[in-house]
Design a protein around this motif. Structure first.
Motif, PDB file in Angstrom:
ATOM      1  N   THR B  42      71.036 -10.260  -2.295  1.00  0.00           N
ATOM      2  CA  THR B  42      71.965 -11.375  -2.443  1.00  0.00           C
ATOM      3  C   THR B  42      72.310 -11.993  -1.094  1.00  0.00           C
ATOM      4  OG1 THR B  42      73.871  -9.912  -2.270  1.00  0.00           O
ATOM      5  CG2 THR B  42      73.055 -10.385  -4.482  1.00  0.00           C
ATOM      6  N   VAL B  44      71.451 -10.685   3.239  1.00  0.00           N
ATOM      7  CA  VAL B  44      71.628  -9.839   4.405  1.00  0.00           C
ATOM      8  C   VAL B  44      71.086 -10.658   5.577  1.00  0.00           C
ATOM      9  CG1 VAL B  44      71.014  -7.698   5.547  1.00  0.00           C
ATOM     10  CG2 VAL B  44      71.266  -7.737   3.074  1.00  0.00           C
ATOM     11  N   THR B 178      77.732  -5.646  -3.270  1.00  0.00           N
ATOM     12  CA  THR B 178      76.829  -6.385  -2.387  1.00  0.00           C
ATOM     13  C   THR B 178      77.201  -6.145  -0.929  1.00  0.00           C
ATOM     14  OG1 THR B 178      78.212  -8.348  -2.270  1.00  0.00           O
ATOM     15  CG2 THR B 178      76.649  -8.248  -4.093  1.00  0.00           C
ATOM     16  N   ASN B 179      76.262  -6.504  -0.065  1.00  0.00           N
ATOM     17  CA  ASN B 179      76.481  -6.350   1.360  1.00  0.00           C
ATOM     18  C   ASN B 179      77.702  -7.152   1.817  1.00  0.00           C
ATOM     19  OD1 ASN B 179      75.563  -5.289   3.857  1.00  0.00           O
ATOM     20  ND2 ASN B 179      74.873  -7.338   4.406  1.00  0.00           N
ATOM     21  N   TYR B 194      81.378   1.797   7.301  1.00  0.00           N
ATOM     22  CA  TYR B 194      80.426   1.171   6.398  1.00  0.00           C
ATOM     23  C   TYR B 194      79.096   1.863   6.641  1.00  0.00           C
ATOM     24  CZ  TYR B 194      77.738  -2.454   3.947  1.00  0.00           C
ATOM     25  OH  TYR B 194      76.913  -3.123   3.078  1.00  0.00           O
ATOM     26  N   THR B 196      74.964   2.116   5.514  1.00  0.00           N
ATOM     27  CA  THR B 196      73.766   1.663   4.807  1.00  0.00           C
ATOM     28  C   THR B 196      72.601   1.822   5.781  1.00  0.00           C
ATOM     29  OG1 THR B 196      72.741  -0.128   3.552  1.00  0.00           O
ATOM     30  CG2 THR B 196      74.078  -0.780   5.417  1.00  0.00           C
ATOM     31  N   GLU B 224      64.469   5.978   5.579  1.00  0.00           N
ATOM     32  CA  GLU B 224      64.485   4.864   4.632  1.00  0.00           C
ATOM     33  C   GLU B 224      63.245   4.007   4.870  1.00  0.00           C
ATOM     34  OE1 GLU B 224      66.972   4.596   2.337  1.00  0.00           O
ATOM     35  OE2 GLU B 224      68.135   6.234   3.214  1.00  0.00           O
ATOM     36  N   LEU B 226      61.199   1.206   4.014  1.00  0.00           N
ATOM     37  CA  LEU B 226      61.406   0.038   3.153  1.00  0.00           C
ATOM     38  C   LEU B 226      60.081  -0.666   2.908  1.00  0.00           C
ATOM     39  CD1 LEU B 226      64.562  -1.452   4.917  1.00  0.00           C
ATOM     40  CD2 LEU B 226      64.424   0.412   3.268  1.00  0.00           C
TER      41      LEU B 226
HETATM   42  N1  LIG Z   1      67.331   0.978   1.361  1.00  0.00           N
HETATM   43  C1  LIG Z   1      68.357   1.345   0.468  1.00  0.00           C
HETATM   44  C2  LIG Z   1      69.563   0.424   0.586  1.00  0.00           C
HETATM   45  C3  LIG Z   1      69.203  -1.010   0.535  1.00  0.00           C
HETATM   46  C4  LIG Z   1      70.403  -1.910   0.418  1.00  0.00           C
HETATM   47  O1  LIG Z   1      70.857  -2.204  -0.677  1.00  0.00           O
HETATM   48  N2  LIG Z   1      70.945  -2.368   1.528  1.00  0.00           N
HETATM   49  C5  LIG Z   1      72.050  -3.271   1.484  1.00  0.00           C
HETATM   50  C6  LIG Z   1      72.741  -3.366   2.793  1.00  0.00           C
HETATM   51  S1  LIG Z   1      71.694  -3.907   4.081  1.00  0.00           S
HETATM   52  C7  LIG Z   1      71.563  -4.618   1.035  1.00  0.00           C
HETATM   53  O2  LIG Z   1      70.436  -4.941   1.265  1.00  0.00           O
HETATM   54  N3  LIG Z   1      72.371  -5.418   0.408  1.00  0.00           N
HETATM   55  C8  LIG Z   1      71.929  -6.693  -0.022  1.00  0.00           C
HETATM   56  C9  LIG Z   1      72.822  -7.275  -1.036  1.00  0.00           C
HETATM   57  O3  LIG Z   1      73.998  -6.972  -1.029  1.00  0.00           O
HETATM   58  O4  LIG Z   1      72.327  -8.043  -1.844  1.00  0.00           O
HETATM   59  C10 LIG Z   1      67.827   1.357  -0.937  1.00  0.00           C
HETATM   60  O5  LIG Z   1      66.703   0.925  -1.143  1.00  0.00           O
HETATM   61  O6  LIG Z   1      68.497   1.819  -1.831  1.00  0.00           O
END
Ligand SMILES: N[C@@H](CCC(=O)N[C@@H](CS)C(=O)NCC(=O)O)C(=O)O
Lengths: 403, 339
Positions: B42, B44, B178-179, B194, B196, B224, B226
């Motif tokens: 959403t 980052v 969300t972030n 925080y 992540t 992690e 990715l």
């Molecule tokens: N790598 C982790 C965490 C990924 C994640 O959700 N990170 C957050 C913080 S950087 C994010 O991308 N948020 C985006 C959002 O809120 O849409 C996963 O795959 O579960």
């Protein structure tokens, strides 16, 4: 699809085959339509189920609830009823969620009812200013989506209140901060159950006393101050037992330790925001229902009661409220249902209800969308049916009593 | 009979549901549609975000664009399907998106349990903790009793629980969706910490008014890796996504850049010639035009260019290549040969 009485039925038509004849006949036509509708409905359900099965199969997933017994691995901090750690199962996480949904729904229903009745009565106040202000409040809350109310309260608590280290003290043991309101927690010591027993015994005694008092009143017309005697019984009896058992109750006070307050109880911003927002939002609808209910009792009734010499509060208690309740209860039930369902908006601020736990994190961590969502649907269905059943029971009772 | 049209409609949608849910033929679907649907986050900063004109940018988005360049010959023809940590796989598996580029960690349960296909690691990351300097905390081991903002439905949520459990510490979990919500709650002081992916922390910190007052603690508590994901059941499409990513890495390794890609078409290195479609028929074998990789590099750039433009040392995010350097420079970015 009820048929109209057959008095105007057309003369029996013998032309055409059986089906067209059946179709022309009004009653059999309605039966045919109902059967066809049912068949189509079930066909659609079967089609949907088949579709789900095919799509799950295509990506190689099977439909199974086994995951409920595997380790959840995530933490839920807010769990007032159930001991829970990240080593527990998804099943237990679900129970935590159910407990949290019930907590906010029950607290919400209680507060919404109280606020709603107060506002409804104030709306009818003869004081122009009071009724206007309440009117404006009701219109504002009713016309803003409840999600915004929730986010608003949460935002206000989190951004305007100070952090724990600068928490606002109220007296010695109450603290207000943006991590929640911290209050002393009761600690029940040995022997407290005797006090609870005394309390229950007092209530039983009151029930019997009331029946007796009513009998006496019916027979002799003598009226006892039932309310005050009941209150005296309750407080006196319970209090006496409390003293006799050596006051088996102490308090666990919140103290600042490290990052946060430890000990005591915390009303967290997420719970507060959800509870308050759901309550006043629903209360604004209840207020209108209550107002409608009271207005619906004809003025002649009130005047007649007064003419009999009843005091104002007896008029309300004996004449107006019982009749108003008949009008109020059915729509009230649907407000309670709404409140319970709206509590699923908890997810917007991270209150861990059943949608956020089993229908959220468990769903995500296991990839079992169909299974977890079915569980959530069944849970809400049970909640709703229970509320309906209780309110129906109450409704029937009110009818009988009023007659 | 007012209900009839609705019934027919729902029957139609259900029937359609079967066709669109069908798994093979993603490439055809995308080409017929003329645009690529990418599941992204959403928002980052540096990874996936919109500018004032509503256009999408970022590291993840650029890989989405690279895929569109390869498949449709036009990096602009993308549609971003935004997803929270919790909705992303459902969006992918229900065919709302064709491919997922959304800082998503590859794990056993997602690969095997959620039934996803993963295609290599386009960013090697690990989970970190962001705290305000005012707290006076220097190590994650000092966080006992803290309130921690944590995005639900992520691997990081599970790592957090494991880490505190293993170290015998307690914390208050403040779950967020969300972030952006995480950022707001952290800045308002609802949580002390925080946590992540460290890349996400750096990206989030870059948007603070006082980034220098916040530190990322030295402990990195998880791996992690990715990378992109697709659904099961479409091997051709899986191959395409895999080799789109490898094309960017090979291009960097071979020194093929956005600026020199045209000259490189007359290079003496046969692998470059195969990559750019001058020699061989690799494009055809993937079901793509011969110049698929040329279009990626021409329109989007190689791995290093994508990294530097969005999150590198000269951007506000300021991430070093670190583990994400090429294997020839001591990092882990490594592409199998184009042969
Ligand atoms: N790598 C982790 C965490 C990924 C994640 O959700 N990170 C957050 C913080 S950087 C994010 O991308 N948020 C985006 C959002 O809120 O849409 C996963 O795959 O579960």
């Amino acid at each position: 699809m009820n048929s109209t009485p057959a008095t105007t039925a057309p003369p029996v038509d013998t032309s055409g085959n059986v089906i067209t004849r059946l179709w022309r006949h009004e009653e059999s036509r309605s039966v045919i339509i109902q059967i066809v509708t049912m068949v189509v409905l079930f066909a659609l359900l079967a089609l949907a189920a088949r579709n789900v099965a095919i799509n799950l199969e295509a990506i190689g997933k099977e439909f199974s609830f086994d995951f409920l017994w595997s380790t959840a691995a995530y933490d839920i901090t807010f769990s007032p009823f159930i001991e829970y750690t990240s080593r527990d199962t998804h099943m237990r996480a679900m129970w935590v969620g159910i407990g949290n949904t019930l907590l906010v729904a029950v607290c919400g229903i209680i507060l919404a009812s109280i606020l709603g009745f107060l506002m409804g009565v104030m709306r009818l106040s003869k004081n122009w200013l009071v009724s206007r202000i309440v009117y404006c409040v009701i219109e504002f809350t009713r016309n803003v989506p409840v999600l915004l109310h929730i986010l608003l309260i949460h935002g206000v608590i989190v951004t305007t209140l100070p952090p724990p280290k600068q928490a606002i003290p109220l007296g010695e043991h109450f603290f207000i901060s943006n991590r929640g309101f911290f209050v002393p927690a009761p600690v029940f010591e040995e022997g407290f159950w005797l006090v609870v027993m005394a309390f229950i015994a007092a209530i039983v005694a009151i029930v019997f006393f009331k029946r007796w008092a009513k009998k006496v009143q019916d027979a002799t017309g003598k009226i006892y101050p039932v309310f005050w005697i009941s209150l005296g019984l309750l407080v006196g009896f319970t209090g006496l037992m409390f003293l006799l058992t050596g006051m088996p109750l102490s308090w666990d006070f919140p103290v600042l330790k490290g990052f946060n307050y430890k000990g005591g109880m915390a009303l967290r911003p997420e719970f507060l925001a959800l509870w308050l927002a759901l309550s006043y939002y629903t209360a604004s609808f209840i207020a209108e229902i209550v107002r409608g209910g009271i207005i619906s009792v004809s003025h002649g009734q009130t005047e007649a009661a007064r003419a009999l010499g009843l005091r104002q509060n007896r008029v309300l208690q004996l004449v107006v409220v019982p009749q108003a309740l008949r009008v109020i209860i059915p729509p009230l039930a649907s407000q309670y249902l709404n409140l319970t369902k709206n509590s699923s908006l908890a997810i917007a601020i991270g209150y861990m209800d059943v949608v956020a736990t089993i229908g959220g994190i468990s769903l995500m961590q296991t990839g079992k969308e169909m299974e977890t969502m079915s569980i959530v649907i069944v849970i809400y269905l049970i909640f709703s049916l229970t509320i309906s059943a209780i309110m129906n029971w109450f409704n029937r009772r009110m009818k009988l009593v009023a007659r | 009979m007012k209900f009839k049209p609705t019934l027919i409609l729902s029957a139609a949608t259900l029937a359609l549901g079967i066709t669109s849910g069908a798994q093979a033929g993603t490439l055809e679907d995308v080409q017929k549609r003329g645009s690529l649907n990418c599941v992204v986050s959403t928002g980052v900063p540096g990874f996936a975000y919109t500018d004032e004109s509503g256009e999408w940018h970022g590291f993840d988005v650029d890989f989405c664009r690279a895929t569109a360049a390869a498949v449709l010959g036009d990096a602009k023809k993308i549609k971003a399907v935004t997803s929270t940590g919790k909705t992303r796989f459902t969006l992918l598996n229900s065919a709302e998106g064709d491919v997922l580029w959304r800082n998503t960690t590859i794990t056993f349960s997602r690969d095997v349990g959620v039934k996803l296909r993963f295609h290599g690691v386009n960013y090697y990351d690990g989970q970190g903790f962001l705290v305000s300097k005012d707290l006076g905390v220097n190590s994650a081991k000092e966080l006992d009793g803290a309130s921690v903002c944590i995005q639900t439905g992520t691997t990081t949520e599970l790592n957090l629980a494991d880490y505190f459990f293993a170290n015998g510490m307690k914390y208050e979990a403040v779950p967020i969706e969300t972030n952006d919500e995480g950022r707001q709650n952290y800045l308002a002081g609802r949580c002390d910490v925080y946590t992540t992916d460290a890349s996400g922390l750096a990206a989030t910190r870059s948007t603070f008014t006082d980034p220098a007052n916040h530190i990322i603690l030295p402990e990195i508590i998880s791996k992690e890796p990715l990378g992109p994901a697709t659904r099961h059941g479409d091997d051709q499409w899986s191959d395409i996504v895999t080799w789109v990513y490898y094309a960017t890495v090979t291009a960097e390794e071979k020194g093929v850049t956005q600026a020199n890609v045209d000259e490189m078409k007359s290079s003496k290195d046969p692998e470059i010639l195969r990559l750019l479609g001058v020699e061989g028929n690799q494009g055809e074998e993937l079901g793509l035009p011969a110049d698929w990789a040329y279009q990626i590099i021409k329109q989007v750039g190689n791995y290093g260019e994508i990294f530097d433009r969005n999150i590198g040392p000269n951007t506000p995010i300021g991430l070093e290549r670190g583990l994400n350097a090429l294997w020839t420079e001591g990092g882990l970015q490594y592409s199998p040969p184009f042969r």
